[in-house]
Design a protein around this motif. Sequence first.
Motif, short mmCIF file in Angstrom:
data_model
loop_
_atom_site.label_atom_id
_atom_site.label_comp_id
_atom_site.label_asym_id
_atom_site.label_seq_id
_atom_site.Cartn_x
_atom_site.Cartn_y
_atom_site.Cartn_z
N GLY A 197 0.85 -1.18 0.00
CA GLY A 197 0.00 0.00 0.00
C GLY A 197 0.88 1.23 0.00
N SER A 198 0.41 2.31 -0.64
CA SER A 198 1.25 3.49 -0.78
C SER A 198 0.45 4.76 -0.52
N ARG A 199 1.12 5.72 0.15
CA ARG A 199 0.53 7.03 0.39
C ARG A 199 1.22 8.11 -0.45
N ALA A 200 2.03 7.68 -1.40
CA ALA A 200 2.82 8.63 -2.18
C ALA A 200 1.93 9.65 -2.91
N HIS A 201 0.74 9.20 -3.32
CA HIS A 201 -0.17 10.11 -4.04
C HIS A 201 -0.73 11.20 -3.13
N LEU A 202 -0.57 11.04 -1.81
CA LEU A 202 -1.08 12.02 -0.85
C LEU A 202 0.00 12.98 -0.36
N GLU A 203 1.21 12.88 -0.95
CA GLU A 203 2.36 13.61 -0.43
C GLU A 203 2.16 15.12 -0.45
N LYS A 204 1.59 15.66 -1.52
CA LYS A 204 1.40 17.11 -1.61
C LYS A 204 0.48 17.64 -0.51
N ASP A 205 -0.60 16.90 -0.24
CA ASP A 205 -1.52 17.33 0.82
C ASP A 205 -0.86 17.26 2.19
N SER A 206 -0.05 16.20 2.42
CA SER A 206 0.59 16.04 3.72
C SER A 206 1.64 17.12 3.96
N ILE A 207 2.33 17.54 2.91
CA ILE A 207 3.34 18.60 3.05
C ILE A 207 2.69 19.90 3.52
N ALA A 208 1.50 20.18 2.99
CA ALA A 208 0.80 21.42 3.35
C ALA A 208 0.44 21.45 4.83
N LYS A 209 0.29 20.29 5.44
CA LYS A 209 -0.13 20.21 6.84
C LYS A 209 1.05 20.08 7.80
N ARG A 210 2.24 19.77 7.29
CA ARG A 210 3.41 19.55 8.14
C ARG A 210 4.20 20.84 8.32
N SER A 211 4.99 20.85 9.42
CA SER A 211 5.93 21.96 9.62
C SER A 211 7.08 21.79 8.62
N TYR A 212 7.82 22.90 8.39
CA TYR A 212 8.97 22.84 7.47
C TYR A 212 10.00 21.83 7.96
N PHE A 213 10.17 21.76 9.29
CA PHE A 213 11.17 20.84 9.86
C PHE A 213 10.80 19.39 9.57
N ARG A 214 9.52 19.02 9.78
CA ARG A 214 9.09 17.65 9.53
C ARG A 214 9.13 17.33 8.04
N THR A 215 8.83 18.33 7.21
CA THR A 215 8.91 18.11 5.76
C THR A 215 10.36 17.86 5.34
N LEU A 216 11.29 18.61 5.94
CA LEU A 216 12.72 18.42 5.65
C LEU A 216 13.17 17.02 6.08
N LEU A 217 12.72 16.58 7.26
CA LEU A 217 13.06 15.23 7.73
C LEU A 217 12.51 14.17 6.78
N MET A 218 11.26 14.38 6.33
CA MET A 218 10.63 13.42 5.43
C MET A 218 11.42 13.29 4.12
N TYR A 219 11.78 14.44 3.52
CA TYR A 219 12.54 14.40 2.27
C TYR A 219 13.93 13.78 2.47
N GLY A 220 14.55 14.10 3.62
CA GLY A 220 15.86 13.52 3.92
C GLY A 220 15.78 12.01 4.04
N PHE A 221 14.73 11.51 4.72
CA PHE A 221 14.55 10.07 4.88
C PHE A 221 14.30 9.40 3.53
N HIS A 222 13.42 10.00 2.71
CA HIS A 222 13.13 9.43 1.40
C HIS A 222 14.38 9.37 0.53
N PHE A 223 15.22 10.40 0.63
CA PHE A 223 16.46 10.40 -0.16
C PHE A 223 17.38 9.27 0.29
N LEU A 224 17.51 9.10 1.61
CA LEU A 224 18.40 8.04 2.13
C LEU A 224 17.88 6.66 1.72
#
Length: 325
Positions: A197-224
């Motif tokens: 199961g995947s939530r990738a299609h919901l990524e744009k909506d989730s970014i709008a609700k997250r803080s910049y710090f949590r968004t940065l952590l999320m992108y860093g984790f996805h990159f790793l």
Amino acid sequence: MALPLSLPQAAAVLAALAALLLVLICVIAHVTARKMPTLHRHEEEKFFVNAEGRKESVPSIHDPPTRELSVVVPSYNEEDRLPLMMDEALDYLEKRQKRDPSFTYEVIVVDDGSKDQTTKVAMNYCKKYGSDKVRVLSLVKNRGKGGAVRMGVFSSRGKKILMADADGATKFADIEKVEEGLKSLQPWPNQMAISCGSRAHLEKDSIAKRSYFRTLLMYGFHFLVWFLCVKEIRDTQCGFKLLTREAASRTFSTLHIERWAFDVELLYIAQRLRIPIAEVAVNWTEIEGSKLVPFWSWLQMGRDLLFIRLRYMTGAWQLETRKCN
């Protein structure tokens, strides 16, 4: 008096130090690695309590399957969130069985050393639906989500095994979507396939609700994840995954990581074994009460991702399997 280094010399020194640091990290990762995953069961974990209060031996993943579907629900201090998930799941499963009497299922709630009434809450469903449909496996101590899922998988009877989070964040009826994903991979090599199961299609909506710090952590984790381990799956962390029995047995017998990053190692192992993987969009809603502590959990997962890659690369971890004791 020492002469200042030229730019090429400084670059060479920095490159040498970086190489030395990488070698040191590789040595630490190799030396500190357990060669084989911890598959030991405590004596109390070799049984589950049935609806009548009697102990029964747990089955084994190595036994022939006797159910169409096993649903494994890892639970740690989930007395509040578990009922909503169980009500939705069992309502769906019961209706499906009435439509198709040949469809058989079991739900295995794995209490991962909870300090609350998780086991008691789960046992109420066991008494209501019977221990042939709902089973509760209580672990002696907290192993982590990956360890809890593995114990549930090793105690399952299904031809297909679904991992589902206790918070019910994914709509349970979406199992039909991941089942279609599994079918799309046929013919399955050696009867092994995984549908995520995947939530990738919901990524744009989730970014709008997250803080910049949590968004940065999320992108860093996805990159790793992409850089070190898994390149073909956009969302490795959705807790809604369907595996054939053979794929579950092979991957979980090799799995080393028992906490949050276990999904990544699971899919890394699957890719190394050339097990086909589908990624399917599912409905997902964020539920309050997550056990994930944003900064420290992401830090731990980042460390685990690095060690996954280095330990397999250096041969400290092998793609071997063995039976759970």
